[in-house]
Design an enzyme around this catalytic site. Structure first.
Site, PDB file in Angstrom:
ATOM      1  N   GLY A 252     -17.837   7.972  -2.985  1.00 17.27           N
ATOM      2  CA  GLY A 252     -16.790   7.813  -4.005  1.00 17.27           C
ATOM      3  C   GLY A 252     -17.031   6.606  -4.880  1.00 17.27           C
ATOM      4  O   GLY A 252     -18.158   6.100  -5.007  1.00 17.27           O
TER       5      GLY A 252
ATOM      6  N   ASP B  89      -6.951   4.289  -4.598  1.00 12.74           N
ATOM      7  CA  ASP B  89      -7.646   4.158  -3.307  1.00 12.74           C
ATOM      8  C   ASP B  89      -8.275   5.542  -3.111  1.00 12.74           C
ATOM      9  O   ASP B  89      -8.472   6.272  -4.091  1.00 12.74           O
ATOM     10  CB  ASP B  89      -6.649   3.789  -2.191  1.00 12.74           C
ATOM     11  CG  ASP B  89      -7.337   3.340  -0.908  1.00 12.74           C
ATOM     12  OD1 ASP B  89      -7.756   2.184  -0.818  1.00 12.74           O
ATOM     13  OD2 ASP B  89      -7.489   4.175   0.031  1.00 12.74           O
TER      14      ASP B  89
ATOM     15  N   LYS C   1       0.867  -1.186   0.000  1.00 10.92           N
ATOM     16  CA  LYS C   1       0.000   0.000   0.000  1.00 10.92           C
ATOM     17  C   LYS C   1       0.890   1.218   0.000  1.00 10.92           C
ATOM     18  O   LYS C   1       2.028   1.160   0.474  1.00 10.92           O
ATOM     19  CB  LYS C   1      -0.871   0.023   1.263  1.00 10.92           C
ATOM     20  CG  LYS C   1      -2.107   0.876   1.119  1.00 10.92           C
ATOM     21  CD  LYS C   1      -3.239   0.103   0.496  1.00 10.92           C
ATOM     22  CE  LYS C   1      -4.400   0.988   0.117  1.00 10.92           C
ATOM     23  NZ  LYS C   1      -5.573   0.197  -0.287  1.00 10.92           N
TER      24      LYS C   1
HETATM   25  O1  2IT Z   1      -8.086  -1.494  -0.824  1.00 10.28           O
HETATM   26  C1  2IT Z   1      -7.986  -2.014  -1.947  1.00 10.28           C
HETATM   27  O2  2IT Z   1      -8.072  -3.231  -2.106  1.00 10.28           O
HETATM   28  C2  2IT Z   1      -7.758  -1.121  -3.080  1.00 10.28           C
HETATM   29  N1  2IT Z   1      -7.697   0.085  -2.884  1.00 10.28           N
HETATM   30  C3  2IT Z   1      -7.553  -1.686  -4.455  1.00 10.28           C
HETATM   31  C4  2IT Z   1      -6.151  -2.156  -4.638  1.00 10.28           C
HETATM   32  C5  2IT Z   1      -5.796  -2.577  -6.040  1.00 10.28           C
HETATM   33  O3  2IT Z   1      -4.620  -2.913  -6.221  1.00 10.28           O
HETATM   34  O4  2IT Z   1      -6.652  -2.585  -6.925  1.00 10.28           O
END
Ligand code: 2IT
Length: 445
Positions: free
Chosen positions: A237, A164, A124
């Site tokens: 969102g 995100d 992340k």
């Molecule tokens: O929290 C999540 O799973 C996302 N924001 C998507 C992450 C992604 O790599 O598509």
């Protein structure tokens, strides 16, 4: 494993990182029994390794605003675990971003990605930059500055970021452009791309759609369906939009959405026009409740409150972490709510989760319910690797299958003696066992 000892060591090492410690504690509570049946895990100090990110990259992001002023933000990428695939997970751009938030999100992502059955590790990243109130040109310059540092650490077989909160198709486009310029490499280094340059159909809808497919399966275990159900959604969102769209298609009535300033109660229910309008609201970068109430007479703006006080059959948190607390959980139960599907990451506080579990409520955590987003990112990676694109039907079918599979895994590991399905336990154990076996196979690295 002694959870208290693990937690106090972690607290001493990472004081004040409360969201991260919260996420770790929840997983350890769920897995402790099964972990203790595997002395080889303890011998390999698996937990001590699992709870620390493999690597964290922190960098400064200097950029120039429209007034010619130099601004400095912080950029991060937490490369948490690569046991089952390249690091994979979103980027969050929001004023609240700090290391604790990104470590909690990265930690959750490990197990979520494992549940999808696709080969993706956990990661992340993001920045304390807030896109709110910024011009398009400022956002582009920020994204370029952010990628000017990040490009060294990512790649289609190394680490594949996505969106995100605060990062949507526009930001992914600017990030991708800068990556390509710096590396001269056109590859699937990011997901959530637009269709014209390698994006996948259904990716924008996928988190919400997958969430509703999962909730459908949860309801079916109690002989219920979505038809005619009143649904309270938080957020406005991408996730809330996809959830509202699928819920409405499946015959439910979505009666709330929310923003930082309060919530909208729309007893008539959201229809196609209102759901499309959510996209405009999001793109505006302003508060959303007053404009919505002005646009659709009959809806009510309730300032400063959360939608969980409304009488509903199903509650779907779709905004951010810890947005539903113990008191909200009690109110939902008192109002006869049947089912809570967490579509935001760690949307419920530990007190709320305890309340749901004690009440034997149909409740499932984000890492299961919202896994359709990253799963469809995984499908985007597959399409990029094969240099082709699938139809919307093909992607949706695979997404549906993946969500069904996650639900099955939750039942397998979460069904208790009295038949109650503890989805928290199920999701945590299923995700953990896959990652643990992969880590054991790869030795001490
Ligand atoms: O929290 C999540 O799973 C996302 N924001 C998507 C992450 C992604 O790599 O598509």
């Amino acid at each position: 494993m002694k959870i208290d000892e693990v937690m106090s060591r972690l607290q001493a090492r990472h004081p004040g990182e409360k969201e991260y410690l919260q996420a770790v504690h929840e997983v350890l509570m769920s897995i402790q029994d099964i972990y203790n049946q595997h002395p080889e895990f303890e011998k390999a100090h698996l937990i001590e390794r699992l709870v620390e990110p493999e690597r964290i990259i922190i960098f400064r992001v200097p950029w120039v605003d429209d007034q010619g002023q130099v601004q400095v933000n912080l950029g991060y990428r937490v490369q948490f675990n690569s046991a089952i695939g390249p690091y994979k997970g979103g980027l969050r751009f929001h004023a609240s971003v700090n290391l604790s938030i990104l470590k909690f999100l990265g930690f959750e992502q490990i197990f979520k990605n494992a549940l999808t059955t696709l080969p993706m590790g956990g990661g992340k990243g993001g920045s304390d930059f807030s896109p709110r109130g910024k011009s398009d040109a400022e956002i582009m310059r920020f994204c370029q500055a952010f990628m000017s540092e990040l490009f060294r650490y990512v790649g289609p077989e190394v680490d594949v970021p996505a969106g995100d909160i605060g990062v949507g198709a526009r930001e992914i486009g600017y990030l991708f452009g800068q990556y390509k310029k710096l590396t001269r490499d056109f590859s699937g280094v990011l997901t959530g791309k637009s269709l014209e340059y390698g994006g996948s159909l259904i990716r924008p809808e996928a988190t919400g759609y997958g969430g509703l497919y999962f909730v459908q399966e949860m309801l079916a275990t109690h002989g219920h369906s979505l038809a005619g159900k009143r649904i309270a959604i938080s957020g406005f969102g991408n996730v809330a939009w996809g959830a509202a769209k699928k819920a409405t298609q499946l015959g439910a009535k979505v009666i709330t959405i929310s923003g930082p300033d309060g919530y909208i109660l729309d007893e008539a229910g959201l229809d196609d026009q209102k759901i499309d309008y959510m996209l405009e609201l999001r793109a505006s970068g302003n508060d959303i409740c007053q404009p919505y109430a002005d646009q659709f007479p009959g809806s009510q703006f309730i300032p400063g409150r959360k939608p969980w006080e409304v009488k509903c059959d199903i509650a779907l948190p779709c905004a951010t972490q810890n947005e539903l607390d113990g008191q909200d959980a009690k109110t939902l139960i008192a109002n006869g709510c049947l089912c809570v599907g967490e579509i935001s990451n760690m949307g419920c506080t530990p007190e709320a989760i305890d309340t749901f579990l004690q009440d034997k409520m149909l409740y499932a955590p984000g890492k299961a319910v919202n896994a359709g987003g990253v799963a469809t990112s995984g499908l985007e990676m597959s399409q990029n690797a094969m240099h082709l694109s699938w139809s919307a039907d093909e992607v949706d079918k695979r997404l549906h299958q993946i969500m069904h599979g996650i639900h099955q895994q939750c039942i397998r590991y979460g069904k208790e003696a009295d038949g109650y399905i503890n989805y928290v336990k199920g999701a945590n154990i299923a995700g953990f066992m896959k990652v643990a076996r992969a880590m054991m196979a790869q030795g001490v690295v």
